[in-house]
Design an enzyme around this catalytic site. Sequence first.
Site, PDB file in Angstrom:
ATOM      1  N   CYS A 135     -44.012  66.732 102.436  1.00 56.13           N
ATOM      2  CA  CYS A 135     -44.713  66.972 101.171  1.00 56.13           C
ATOM      3  C   CYS A 135     -46.230  66.888 101.361  1.00 56.13           C
ATOM      4  O   CYS A 135     -46.725  66.211 102.265  1.00 56.13           O
ATOM      5  CB  CYS A 135     -44.331  65.927 100.127  1.00 56.13           C
ATOM      6  SG  CYS A 135     -42.628  66.013  99.589  1.00 56.13           S
ATOM      7  N   CYS A 190     -42.569  63.166  94.595  1.00 55.72           N
ATOM      8  CA  CYS A 190     -41.172  62.791  94.856  1.00 55.72           C
ATOM      9  C   CYS A 190     -41.075  61.303  95.206  1.00 55.72           C
ATOM     10  O   CYS A 190     -42.081  60.641  95.497  1.00 55.72           O
ATOM     11  CB  CYS A 190     -40.597  63.643  95.978  1.00 55.72           C
ATOM     12  SG  CYS A 190     -41.074  63.101  97.619  1.00 55.72           S
ATOM     13  N   GLU A 200     -48.489  65.292  99.667  1.00 52.96           N
ATOM     14  CA  GLU A 200     -49.064  63.942  99.539  1.00 52.96           C
ATOM     15  C   GLU A 200     -49.009  63.210 100.869  1.00 52.96           C
ATOM     16  O   GLU A 200     -49.968  62.548 101.284  1.00 52.96           O
ATOM     17  CB  GLU A 200     -48.297  63.110  98.500  1.00 52.96           C
ATOM     18  CG  GLU A 200     -48.355  63.663  97.082  1.00 52.96           C
ATOM     19  CD  GLU A 200     -47.235  64.638  96.780  1.00 52.96           C
ATOM     20  OE1 GLU A 200     -46.853  65.416  97.685  1.00 52.96           O
ATOM     21  OE2 GLU A 200     -46.750  64.637  95.646  1.00 52.96           O
ATOM     22  N   CYS A 210     -42.506  60.200  98.642  1.00 54.83           N
ATOM     23  CA  CYS A 210     -43.973  60.105  98.674  1.00 54.83           C
ATOM     24  C   CYS A 210     -44.455  58.855  97.930  1.00 54.83           C
ATOM     25  O   CYS A 210     -45.405  58.202  98.354  1.00 54.83           O
ATOM     26  CB  CYS A 210     -44.614  61.351  98.067  1.00 54.83           C
ATOM     27  SG  CYS A 210     -44.506  62.774  99.167  1.00 54.83           S
ATOM     28  N   ASN A 267     -47.892  71.057 101.360  1.00 52.62           N
ATOM     29  CA  ASN A 267     -46.529  70.938 101.863  1.00 52.62           C
ATOM     30  C   ASN A 267     -46.284  71.905 103.023  1.00 52.62           C
ATOM     31  O   ASN A 267     -46.746  73.042 103.013  1.00 52.62           O
ATOM     32  CB  ASN A 267     -45.471  71.081 100.760  1.00 52.62           C
ATOM     33  CG  ASN A 267     -45.698  72.252  99.835  1.00 52.62           C
ATOM     34  OD1 ASN A 267     -46.800  72.768  99.742  1.00 52.62           O
ATOM     35  ND2 ASN A 267     -44.640  72.666  99.151  1.00 52.62           N
ATOM     36  N   ILE A 268     -45.589  71.402 104.031  1.00 55.69           N
ATOM     37  CA  ILE A 268     -45.270  72.182 105.229  1.00 55.69           C
ATOM     38  C   ILE A 268     -43.751  72.171 105.373  1.00 55.69           C
ATOM     39  O   ILE A 268     -43.154  71.124 105.627  1.00 55.69           O
ATOM     40  CB  ILE A 268     -45.933  71.576 106.485  1.00 55.69           C
ATOM     41  CG1 ILE A 268     -47.461  71.472 106.279  1.00 55.69           C
ATOM     42  CG2 ILE A 268     -45.602  72.415 107.725  1.00 55.69           C
ATOM     43  CD1 ILE A 268     -48.212  70.823 107.424  1.00 55.69           C
ATOM     44  N   GLU A 269     -43.153  73.341 105.145  1.00 53.15           N
ATOM     45  CA  GLU A 269     -41.683  73.394 105.126  1.00 53.15           C
ATOM     46  C   GLU A 269     -41.121  73.759 106.498  1.00 53.15           C
ATOM     47  O   GLU A 269     -41.838  74.224 107.386  1.00 53.15           O
ATOM     48  CB  GLU A 269     -41.237  74.399 104.059  1.00 53.15           C
ATOM     49  CG  GLU A 269     -41.681  73.947 102.679  1.00 53.15           C
ATOM     50  CD  GLU A 269     -41.151  74.804 101.554  1.00 53.15           C
ATOM     51  OE1 GLU A 269     -40.766  75.958 101.801  1.00 53.15           O
ATOM     52  OE2 GLU A 269     -41.146  74.295 100.406  1.00 53.15           O
TER      53      GLU A 269
END
Length: 287
Positions: free
Chosen positions: A205, A240, A207, A243, A194-196
């Site tokens: 996310c 989620c 995935e 995804c 995940n890259i916020e």
Amino acid sequence: MDEKRILDYLDKTGGRRTLERLFRIVFSHVLDSLGKKGSYEVSLSLLSPAEQRELNKAYRNIDRETDVLTFAYEETCQEAIPVTDLGTITICPEVAKRQAKEFSHPYERELAFLFIHGLLHIFGYDHQTPEESERMFALQNRLLNTLPFDFYTNRRKLVRKLLEAQQKAIVPYSHFRVGAVVVTKDGKYIEGFNIENSSYPATCCAERVALYAAYAMGYRKEDIAALGCITDSKKVGTCCGVCRQVMSELMELYAPVYIYSGDCSQHLDTTVEGLLPHPFTKEDMDR
Ligand code: THU
């Protein structure tokens, strides 16, 4: 009524014992997919090239070894619970191994393919004319592709790659690390995490990062064998909704999905369709 599926299995080549489980899965899958009700029995023998050649000569007058032979029988015993004996299939693992190498796909996949091929012959499918072939091969591929058996994923390697991917997560806001891995049929384990973003909805996310990375490398849904993911959670099952929707479009619905709890002590083995039974698709936009 209780439906029995009896595989009378004989391995005369001393192969791996785990193969029997694969053949049982294939047998049930073919019967279920063809809508065969009731109880069925089939004999499956794995033979040496010399034995297979002998049978091929005796019954088809062809003096060479071959991958699969089918002896259809179809007789239902008249007992309290009738069981239909479908006959005998013989497979030569050595030929299967050679063919698997030639087509560069896993040996187990070739064995499953040959068993499916034999079973379809028993159920009356053939490949004498182009029409017959088309019908038989299309069904054969569908059965092979939807088989609840993953020929490609090495689960230990998957877990290792998931843990590596998870460490790379960029999570300054949630501090919740997620790792994902797309396994391709040509043996790649493509990582995502995940890259916020400070604009929270811009976060991606793990995935989706893994799937988009696979697509950026040129892979498409038919090349993808499975997707794995791991989160920091003490339980499993945290893909989620977004995804799941993306998976349903970028992966085959029958593709396996493996979700691990943070400490890997629990995992859920499901499929894309298992996670999202009624996906929104392009066809849903037909007017
Ligand atoms: N997250 C994922 O990477 N995958 C999921 O399926 C659920 C959520 C990430 C997004 C965000 O960085 C953090 O987990 C908290 O939502």
